[in-house]
Design an enzyme around this catalytic site. Sequence first.
Site, PDB file in Angstrom:
ATOM      1  N   LYS A  13     -14.397  -5.476  -3.150  1.00  0.00           N
ATOM      2  CA  LYS A  13     -14.348  -4.034  -3.497  1.00  0.00           C
ATOM      3  C   LYS A  13     -15.423  -3.720  -4.521  1.00  0.00           C
ATOM      4  CE  LYS A  13     -12.729  -4.529  -7.881  1.00  0.00           C
ATOM      5  NZ  LYS A  13     -13.566  -4.281  -9.057  1.00  0.00           N
ATOM      6  N   ASP A 144      -6.057  -5.706  -9.689  1.00  0.00           N
ATOM      7  CA  ASP A 144      -6.650  -5.130  -8.473  1.00  0.00           C
ATOM      8  C   ASP A 144      -6.181  -5.823  -7.194  1.00  0.00           C
ATOM      9  OD1 ASP A 144      -8.065  -7.439  -8.894  1.00  0.00           O
ATOM     10  OD2 ASP A 144      -9.945  -6.438  -9.421  1.00  0.00           O
TER      11      ASP A 144
HETATM   12  O1  C5P Z   1      -5.319  -8.151 -14.156  1.00  0.00           O
HETATM   13  P1  C5P Z   1      -6.580  -8.912 -14.306  1.00  0.00           P
HETATM   14  O2  C5P Z   1      -6.381 -10.387 -14.206  1.00  0.00           O
HETATM   15  O3  C5P Z   1      -7.700  -8.426 -13.475  1.00  0.00           O
HETATM   16  O4  C5P Z   1      -7.036  -8.617 -15.799  1.00  0.00           O
HETATM   17  C1  C5P Z   1      -7.885  -9.458 -16.532  1.00  0.00           C
HETATM   18  C2  C5P Z   1      -7.896  -8.995 -17.976  1.00  0.00           C
HETATM   19  O5  C5P Z   1      -8.576  -7.730 -18.066  1.00  0.00           O
HETATM   20  C3  C5P Z   1      -6.529  -8.743 -18.583  1.00  0.00           C
HETATM   21  O6  C5P Z   1      -6.003  -9.918 -19.136  1.00  0.00           O
HETATM   22  C4  C5P Z   1      -6.836  -7.712 -19.642  1.00  0.00           C
HETATM   23  O7  C5P Z   1      -7.375  -8.348 -20.782  1.00  0.00           O
HETATM   24  C5  C5P Z   1      -7.958  -6.891 -19.016  1.00  0.00           C
HETATM   25  N1  C5P Z   1      -7.450  -5.676 -18.344  1.00  0.00           N
HETATM   26  C6  C5P Z   1      -7.007  -4.606 -19.109  1.00  0.00           C
HETATM   27  N2  C5P Z   1      -6.531  -3.502 -18.477  1.00  0.00           N
HETATM   28  C7  C5P Z   1      -6.504  -3.399 -17.124  1.00  0.00           C
HETATM   29  C8  C5P Z   1      -6.973  -4.475 -16.336  1.00  0.00           C
HETATM   30  C9  C5P Z   1      -7.452  -5.592 -16.980  1.00  0.00           C
HETATM   31  O8  C5P Z   1      -7.033  -4.655 -20.334  1.00  0.00           O
HETATM   32  N3  C5P Z   1      -6.048  -2.305 -16.572  1.00  0.00           N
END
Ligand code: C5P
Length: 327
Positions: A13, A144
Amino acid sequence: MTANSLSLWTPAKVNLYLEIVGDRPDGFHELSTIFQSIGLMDRVTVAVKSGPAAISVDCAHPLVPNDHTNLAYRAAELMAQAFPEGADRQSTIQIAIAKNIPVAAGLAGGSSNAAAVLVGLNMLWELGLTRQELQDLAAKLGSDTAFCIGGGTALATGRGEVLDSLPCISDLWVVLGKYDNLSISTPWAYKRYREVFEKEYARDQDTQTSRHDQVRSGAMVRLLSKLAKGDRHNLEKIRALLRNDLERVVLPDYDQIQKLRECFLGQTPLGAMMSGSGPTVFGIAANGANAKLIKSAVRQYMPDPELSLWTAPFIAQGVHLASDISV
Ligand code: C5P
């Protein structure tokens, strides 16, 4: 006879829009983002058989772990815990990943692979889970991952897991560029953003909701809806509507990405931007032939062999069977 193995395409994406709205009680950021699936895909094969309870991941890419830290492994673990009746019958789960999507690139490659494991086990164990149920499971794995199940074009809020489908756009392409030796930590990018821009965060629920509403009824969503209907009169307006707040912290620290973005902007009138937390930069192209021209022009200006370039169309699908039957 019940299948015990199947192969799925797992699309990458890009984010056409990423606004960081504020903080959330769970420590994540509240987002308004527009995801778009593209035809740059990994192929994930999921096989189940009776035998000892075991999960294995096999991926030849040097940067992809083959252990429990792989999100695809965690997806299998989640399914085995949530559906012991499936896991009891066929408790050996083998996952093979053929990588085409660059790793740690802001393109949701790992999330898409994990989504394929959820979709694959749902089919192999004949669980009959709906798309929403799969998305709810996916949201436990990453912000995501839920989008990667159904893909297409979607406006996402919350952490990125609350999805509103938008009409699908065809006939647009992206050109993608990523330096092989460059990766960016997503937690770092968000943490840095909080350090610098926390004062701009919408504090209360009402303000956050009204920011979401502004995006939902805003110029980007309106333009995308027109494009989905085949009305391309104002296509070039997309350039000014692309937004990724994370660029505000990543670009000042990574001159290479800034320069690549400028190069892309010089080659396409439809705009260019970093995807997600980067470091991939993408430029929009009006069609496939145009995408090829932009890619060659970027290559001419940036001959660095460490820079990989791809072209890919916008697509209307998330994870789907490799025989091209939508799931
Ligand atoms: O959910 P994902 O593993 O993609 O997120 C990685 C990191 O990015 C999270 O641990 C967080 O620190 C940050 N993040 C965030 N807010 C979001 C998505 C991600 O702060 N909406």
